[in-house]
Design a protein around this motif. Structure first.
Motif, PDB file in Angstrom:
ATOM      1  N   GLY A 183       0.928  -1.181  -0.154  1.00  0.00           N
ATOM      2  CA  GLY A 183      -0.009   0.200  -0.107  1.00  0.00           C
ATOM      3  C   GLY A 183       1.100   1.225  -0.142  1.00  0.00           C
ATOM      4  O   GLY A 183       0.661   2.161  -0.785  1.00  0.00           O
ATOM      5  N   PHE A 184       1.904   1.199   0.902  1.00  0.00           N
ATOM      6  CA  PHE A 184       2.871   2.499   0.917  1.00  0.00           C
ATOM      7  C   PHE A 184       3.597   2.358  -0.390  1.00  0.00           C
ATOM      8  O   PHE A 184       3.709   3.630  -0.930  1.00  0.00           O
ATOM      9  CB  PHE A 184       3.657   2.403   2.080  1.00  0.00           C
ATOM     10  CG  PHE A 184       3.091   2.753   3.537  1.00  0.00           C
ATOM     11  CD1 PHE A 184       2.903   4.104   3.825  1.00  0.00           C
ATOM     12  CD2 PHE A 184       2.758   2.082   4.349  1.00  0.00           C
ATOM     13  CE1 PHE A 184       2.335   4.805   4.834  1.00  0.00           C
ATOM     14  CE2 PHE A 184       1.869   2.363   5.602  1.00  0.00           C
ATOM     15  CZ  PHE A 184       1.890   3.606   5.869  1.00  0.00           C
ATOM     16  N   ALA A 185       4.060   1.454  -0.900  1.00  0.00           N
ATOM     17  CA  ALA A 185       4.800   1.346  -2.032  1.00  0.00           C
ATOM     18  C   ALA A 185       3.966   1.761  -3.116  1.00  0.00           C
ATOM     19  O   ALA A 185       4.305   2.556  -4.167  1.00  0.00           O
ATOM     20  CB  ALA A 185       5.335  -0.122  -2.291  1.00  0.00           C
ATOM     21  N   GLY A 186       2.612   1.403  -3.252  1.00  0.00           N
ATOM     22  CA  GLY A 186       1.850   1.835  -4.352  1.00  0.00           C
ATOM     23  C   GLY A 186       1.839   3.432  -4.516  1.00  0.00           C
ATOM     24  O   GLY A 186       1.682   4.066  -5.414  1.00  0.00           O
ATOM     25  N   ALA A 187       1.563   3.917  -3.240  1.00  0.00           N
ATOM     26  CA  ALA A 187       1.253   5.618  -3.178  1.00  0.00           C
ATOM     27  C   ALA A 187       2.653   6.182  -3.633  1.00  0.00           C
ATOM     28  O   ALA A 187       2.526   6.997  -4.372  1.00  0.00           O
ATOM     29  CB  ALA A 187       0.928   5.910  -1.962  1.00  0.00           C
ATOM     30  N   TYR A 188       3.783   5.746  -3.228  1.00  0.00           N
ATOM     31  CA  TYR A 188       5.091   6.147  -3.490  1.00  0.00           C
ATOM     32  C   TYR A 188       5.050   6.132  -5.024  1.00  0.00           C
ATOM     33  O   TYR A 188       5.790   7.100  -5.712  1.00  0.00           O
ATOM     34  CB  TYR A 188       6.264   5.426  -2.904  1.00  0.00           C
ATOM     35  CG  TYR A 188       7.538   6.417  -2.952  1.00  0.00           C
ATOM     36  CD1 TYR A 188       7.674   7.471  -1.992  1.00  0.00           C
ATOM     37  CD2 TYR A 188       8.305   6.000  -3.917  1.00  0.00           C
ATOM     38  CE1 TYR A 188       8.978   8.264  -1.944  1.00  0.00           C
ATOM     39  CE2 TYR A 188       9.405   7.035  -3.616  1.00  0.00           C
ATOM     40  CZ  TYR A 188       9.872   7.735  -2.994  1.00  0.00           C
ATOM     41  OH  TYR A 188      11.029   8.799  -3.142  1.00  0.00           O
TER      42      TYR A 188
END
Lengths: 405, 468
Positions: free
Chosen positions: A294-299
């Motif tokens: 999830g965090f990676a996707g946003a980044y």
């Protein structure tokens, strides 16, 4: 405890088949199993011993993981109140007053959410004759954390009832629902009563006091969106310049990371969400795959936006997406809901990644909703079964190919 | 918990040396309990009654009893057969008198009890020279001897049909279930018979006989020099010793294929049949569990009554006696009989008590999970005393990913179980119902937060497919 047990045993026949109150059996059962783990034993054939875990313990772990967010949210509510009304500027000044103000605002919301939701659970348990679902322990805490402290209590109650009935009970209860229940409650409020959950005026509790001159209650997300539209300065500059009456660094990266900003009660602090994430991942209750992806996707989506930036919001450094709004809270506590998330291990990577993507896309490109995580999670809840479908299909195909080789 | 255990999700490593396989499994969970059997023979009074329980034989459809109460029998005397598969004889494990034919509701046959003679005498079934027997004669000999029910067919996990020819035969040479018997000790000195059994099995399949041994320790003598079989090495936590898991990694079963499995005890019995001409069901049974004063091995026969080993050997009053192990076994009474396929009994405390705030307080109890207050993961080698409390009530599936992490097969247990609940035949087939029996998903039942009767569900699914 003997006394309590005896009391239970004495009352039990009343609620059992043939008893006067047999219709209320599941209410009694809920109370009894809350106080005492039942004396059931394993069956004649099969596993003769069972793992010490049960659903109650698992759910209470999630509630505990939310407590840092809750406590921080209470304090921050008081802090924002004093900031806006000119009472103080130091973070730890007037500690008791801030915590007290926050608690007075937040605890009633928590109580109302638990009471309203618990009532619906109880009614359904009695009418549908099924045990009361432990899932509500979590929902009842999640809902207060994703609304502003100024939300009218009746709206909290209404949203909770709506979400528990429409998002959960009509599907058959915890484990059968398609959408995350707490996110549904928030979406209900968002579309039914937008005035109380959007704009710049709802995030900071002012009470009877007047705001200081030059005060704006805007959240970081709306500042960023406005900067993107106006295009006269970068988002980071706009954030730094905003609301200087409340202190120059209100929207500094660090401040946003720690959470000293206006917003919904539990969502402002990325730090506390990460503490919660640590608890959930260490205990194995939430999937680390969803959180990481999830965090990676946003980044990643933030970076892609940078590459094709046509306005200042798209050019914003991608890590700002992590600390603004409710992304961290949503990914840690909402996206990882095991029932509404993807259920295959490969599916979890894809599901988390897409939530990150969608959140940033909605934030940056959609003029109507400054926050993207709510719709991203609900949207991916709906798509999770589709993701799983293809992962399961791949498993079937492997088996089929093996047979024909 | 996952961060620390990334390896659990990695694919099993397998490599080929010559033709044999070495398979290292990561997924799974060892349930470590108090009460392992010491490697010594206990000198309890021998069991006096023995029973054949038709309910032990899954798939047995219309049992027909061949003896009457009062008849005298020898070890190897036919006492029952299945009208649906009448070549296979179920024989008396001991010599003595048939004392009771116990029936339940609708005259369902429950137990055929035999009071044993002091010394067991055997029917002479005739020695056989394997080289001179063709496959058909060999199969007929084993089928009529009482030894045959040891041979299990996959899929379905039912007594094999002598009319079939399996694509391969699989033998697990180690048992990773909780407190399971050590085959190295239980089968010592049986090398000759084991080899003879393997030779016979090799003749019955068009494919290979696979003997799968524990790759993490040295191979016990009984298996070390076996010829005529592929020796594969498996290592990892339970269920690495489950033959179903081993089949999945060696030569998985596809729709329409048939493989056979047999325990090493059964292989030895085949060997004794051929070399000695008798149905010799004698074996070492492991007496295990925290509630036994003396946990050791006992020499007895198939279907022994446990009372002489258990009564007087208990260190507490309120116990559950389990025929087999605590993951897949069956609760029996203090006067109950050991199941046909079991070589172990486990005695644990009965768990019918209430516990104040049992779901919230910190617990030292064994758990695969690490949710709040579950601390057993801090001390992974500790041996636990576990009772039969169900630890919660049944709920809908909520947690995900846990079943997968205790199932070292390319199978999605939750989806398979949901297909069974929905009685979706195509889905069950496509998701691999042919590859499993109850024991392969027994750990799922153990770790399940929602407390589903997983093994019961698996059998229901298998029966739906089998009888469709």
């Amino acid at each position: 405890m003997k006394f309590l047990r005896d009391l239970m045993d004495k009352q039990k026949p009343l609620f059992q088949k043939g008893g006067k109150l047999e219709n209320l059996y599941y209410l009694f059962e809920a109370g009894e199993t809350f106080l005492f783990s039942p004396n059931h034993t394993t069956g004649i054939k099969g596993a003769q011993v069972k793992d010490a875990i049960d659903l109650k313990r698992m759910m209470i772990t999630v509630v505990i993981a939310m407590i840092p967010c809750l406590l921080f949210g209470m304090y921050n509510t008081g802090h924002q109140h004093l900031l806006a009304t000119g009472g103080t500027t130091g973070l730890w000044e007037n500690f008791g007053e801030k915590l007290g103000t926050g608690a007075l605002l937040v605890l009633p919301i928590v109580l109302v959410a638990y009471a309203a939701g618990g009532l619906v659970e109880a009614i359904f348990a009695v009418v549908r004759k099924h045990p009361i679902n432990e899932g509500f322990l979590v929902t009842g805490m999640l809902i207060p954390l994703v609304v502003p402290a100024t939300t009218p209590l009746w709206q909290v109650a209404l949203a909770t009832v709506f979400a528990v009935v429409i998002a959960k009970e009509v599907f058959g209860g915890t484990g059968m629902n398609v959408l995350n229940v707490a996110m549904t409650a928030r979406a209900f409020l968002y579309f039914a009563y937008p005035a109380q959950i959007s704009g710049d005026q709802v995030w900071t509790y002012l009470g009877d006091a007047a705001a200081v001159d030059g005060f704006s209650g805007a959240t970081a997300l709306s500042v960023a969106y406005t900067a993107g539209v106006e295009g006269t300065q970068t988002v980071v500059q706009a954030l730094a310049a905003h609301n200087s009456v409340l202190g120059a660094d209100l929207f500094s990266f660090t401040n946003m990371f720690i959470g000293w900003i206006p917003g919904s009660i539990g969502e402002t602090s990325t730090l506390m969400a990460l503490v919660g994430a640590l608890i959930l991942v260490a205990t194995g209750v939430a999937s680390w795959k969803i959180i990481v992806s999830g965090f990676a996707g946003a980044y990643i989506m933030g970076t892609v936006m940078n590459l094709f930036a046509v306005n200042e919001y798209m050019a914003m450094p991608p890590q700002y997406h992590w600390v603004m709004g409710g992304l961290a809270f949503g990914i840690v506590f909402m996206a990882t809901d095991p029932v509404s998330a993807a259920q295959t291990e490969t599916g979890k990577w894809i599901y988390g990644l897409l939530i990150g993507f969608l959140t940033v896309i909605i934030r940056v490109t959609n003029p109507a909703y400054p926050e993207g995580i709510m719709l991203a999670v609900l949207f991916m809840n709906v798509f999770a079964p589709l993701i799983d479908y293809y992962v399961v299909k791949a498993n079937k195909t492997r088996r089929l190919q093996r047979a024909t080789v | 918990m996952y961060l620390l255990d990334l390896g659990r999700f990695s694919k099993a490593h397998s490599s080929k040396t010559d033709m044999s396989k070495i398979v290292k499994l990561k997924k799974g969970f060892d349930i470590k309990l108090v009460g392992k059997a010491n490697q010594e023979l206990a000198d309890f009074a021998p069991a006096q009654t023995f029973a054949i329980k038709p309910t032990d034989f899954i798939g047995l459809q219309r049992p027909k009893v061949l003896v009457n109460e009062g008849d005298t029998v020898k070890a190897g005397t036919p006492i029952m057969f299945d009208k649906a598969m009448d070549q296979v004889i179920y024989a008396s494990p001991v010599s003595g008198e048939v004392v009771e034919i116990k029936r339940g509701e609708k005259r369902k046959l429950l137990e055929i009890k035999i009071l044993a003679d002091q010394t067991v005498s055997h029917e002479d079934l005739g020695k056989a020279d394997l080289a001179s027997l063709d496959r058909e004669a060999l199969v007929a000999k084993i089928a009529s001897s009482g030894v045959w029910p040891n041979i299990i067919q996959r899929p379905y996990g039912i007594v094999a049909n002598p009319a079939d020819t399996p694509k391969a035969i699989f033998i697990s040479g180690f048992d990773t279930h909780p407190l399971a018997p050590d085959y190295g000790f239980a089968l010592q000195g049986e090398e000759k018979y084991f080899q003879a059994g393997i030779d016979a099995l090799a003749k019955m399949t068009t494919g290979k006989v696979h003997l799968n041994v524990d790759g993490s320790t040295s191979t016990p003598a009984v298996f070390a020099n076996v010829k005529n079989a592929e020796i594969n090495k498996f290592s990892g936590p339970h269920p690495a010793g489950n033959v179903g898991v081993q089949i999945h990694h060696i030569d998985p079963i596809n729709k329409g294929e048939i493989a056979w499995t047999i325990s090493p005890y059964g292989v030895v019995q085949i060997g004794k049949l051929l070399l000695e001409g008798v149905y010799d069901s004698s074996k070492l049974v492991a007496l295990t569990g925290s509630e036994l004063t003396k946990a050791a091995y006992i020499k007895t026969y198939t279907g022994a009554c446990v009372s002489t080993f258990v009564k007087g050997n208990l260190n507490s009053g309120h116990v559950r006696v389990v025929s087999g192990n605590v993951l897949t076994g069956e609760k029996i009474s203090l006067d109950g009989f050991i199941g046909f396929y079991h070589s172990q009994i486990t005695v644990i405390p009965e768990g019918d008590y209430y516990e104040f705030l049992g779901w919230a307080l910190p617990s030292k109890r064994l758990s695969f999970h690490r949710a709040l207050g579950l601390l057993s993961f801090l001390n992974p080698n500790k041996e636990h005393v576990m009772d039969s409390n169900a630890r919660g009530e049944e709920r809908a599936f909520v947690q995900t990913g846990v079943f997968e992490s205790v199932t070292p097969m390319d199978i999605l247990p939750v989806y398979l179980l949901k297909a069974i609940m929905a009685e979706d035949f195509d889905e069950m087939e496509e998701l691999g119902i042919y590859e499993i029996v109850e024991e392969d998903l027994a750990l799922c039942e153990f770790v399940d937060v929602s407390k589903h009767p997983v093994q019961q569900m698996v059998r229901k699914g298998i029966e739906l497919i089998q009888y469709s």
